[in-house]
Design an enzyme around this catalytic site. Sequence first.
Site, mmCIF file in Angstrom:
data_model
loop_
_atom_site.group_PDB
_atom_site.id
_atom_site.type_symbol
_atom_site.label_atom_id
_atom_site.label_comp_id
_atom_site.label_asym_id
_atom_site.label_seq_id
_atom_site.Cartn_x
_atom_site.Cartn_y
_atom_site.Cartn_z
ATOM 1 C CG ASP A 1 37.341 37.575 37.819
ATOM 2 O OD1 ASP A 1 38.231 36.726 38.000
ATOM 3 O OD2 ASP A 1 36.382 37.739 38.595
ATOM 4 C CD GLU B 1 38.672 33.159 36.076
ATOM 5 O OE1 GLU B 1 39.226 32.468 36.940
ATOM 6 O OE2 GLU B 1 38.013 34.183 36.340
#
Length: 551
Positions: free
Chosen positions: A210, A278
């Site tokens: 993330d 990401e």
Amino acid sequence: MMTGHRIDNVANPDWWRGAVIYQIYPRSYQDSNGDGIGDLLGIVGRIPYIASLGVDAIWISPFFTSPMKDFGYDVSDYCDVDPMFGTLADFDAVIDTAHRFGIRVLIDLVLSHTSDQHPWFQQSVQDRTNDKADWYVWADPKPDGTPPNNWLSIFGGSGWQWSPRREQYYQHNFLTSQPDLNFHSEAVQNALLEVAQFWLHRGVDGFRLDTINFYTCDSELRDNPPLPKDQRNANIAPAVNPYNHQLHIYDKNRPENLDFLRKLRAEMKPYGAAAVGEVGDAQRGLEILGEYTRGDDLMHMCYAFEFLANTQPTAARIVEVMEDVDRVAGDGWACWAFSNHDVVRHVSRWQLSTGAQRMFITLIMALRGSVCIYQGEELGLPEAEVRFEDLQDPYGIEFWPEFKGRDGCRTPMVWDADAQNAGFSNAPRTWLPIAEAHRSLAVDKQEHDPSAILHHYRKAIAFRHNHPALRVGSHDGLKADGDVIYFTRETEGQKLFCVFNVSDSPSSFHMPDGDWRSVGQELGSATINEDGWLYLGPWQACMALDRTDAR
């Protein structure tokens, strides 16, 4: 603990290249215990369905212990399962079952920040001299008491929160309850590498990382410069968010990030594990993708946002994106997606007809890179309408009604059209309401309809797997002729020419010189006339193999 069934990733270290990854948002996939919330054993029960799609791996969004202020992206214990989702034994069952079906498992590691309820922060906030005093990004106020610089939070307002106990501010890129870790601390980096080791030893095949470009901030805490209005876009934060008013060069995207990523890659290598990072940046996303995936000592692939934009991509835009990738990330590897748990589902976002849905999934399976598909996408689910009083997402609550948040793409999966809660749960009430408009698209309905979009997804994934040129081959650069995109994918022993009509109007295209035969009829591939012309219906594709191909 290591699970019973393992997949030998070391023997096939490039398994991730060209892989199709199925994203599971566990709160909304399948409830096994009747509390209205999806869980890990629910995933176990649905693995045969996942295997029927033909995907290579699943990516499970966070299931770690958390106060759930941001639905698991605020972790209070990296090495345990939140009771809402089950136990570590239940997670072991996910790994074991998935591996028995030949499916790899990626988990969503949230390393840039923790919950303010994490023991690390609970100690750090006590004073300025404890063992973890520097584990988070702390800063003194300006002489007038205001925050140390102009950094903003993605969730709105200042990126700094005052702590009266330390009489300092701490940085938070997201909610105030999500303090940012200090990656300038060697101890923090080592602790996070130990987290990765814990899950690798438990049997995971890799990680979705993330906000990978948020890890490190500028050690001098310099102000971000303003971003001219004509350069702003809402790919990362909604247009109503002032976060879009800055060029984020000091609160993220720092070069020091690469040192940590190399350490993380080294931890993963003995396991043959892979990571997809990401990259969240509206201006420099593809450049960072190239920077983070270049060579063999950083990330394997990065998650690109270009096709998560609000505007349906035209032929020209798709070509532009892929040209940009070739220019700034040609030595790296992208992972493409049209939908995920953070954006409006692309069926609604782009107002796609069934024909357009089929063309776009066939297209993404033909692009160079890996692919993520998001649960329910294979059913053609549109964005759900969620009333304000039913909202759970703090992002939507903050910016309502100009931005309705992310709950519309997170409503529960629909399995059985006529069952209670569409087969997701037998609870009286589910954590988000079932979208009644989704019932007619439920899995059981589509399984018995040969023309359903679900079957097209299966066929498109199988076609990719059956053609090495699409999985791992080179491409000669995308080109556009009006609304038609064309390109060649090629690997040793296979050359595949791909043509896509990216419009709702018929079009024609003349094949290049060569001895081509049309393939992919199960995907609606157009037939090549004897004179070399293709006549493409709206949203129609043609896949053609060189007849000299030995396959």
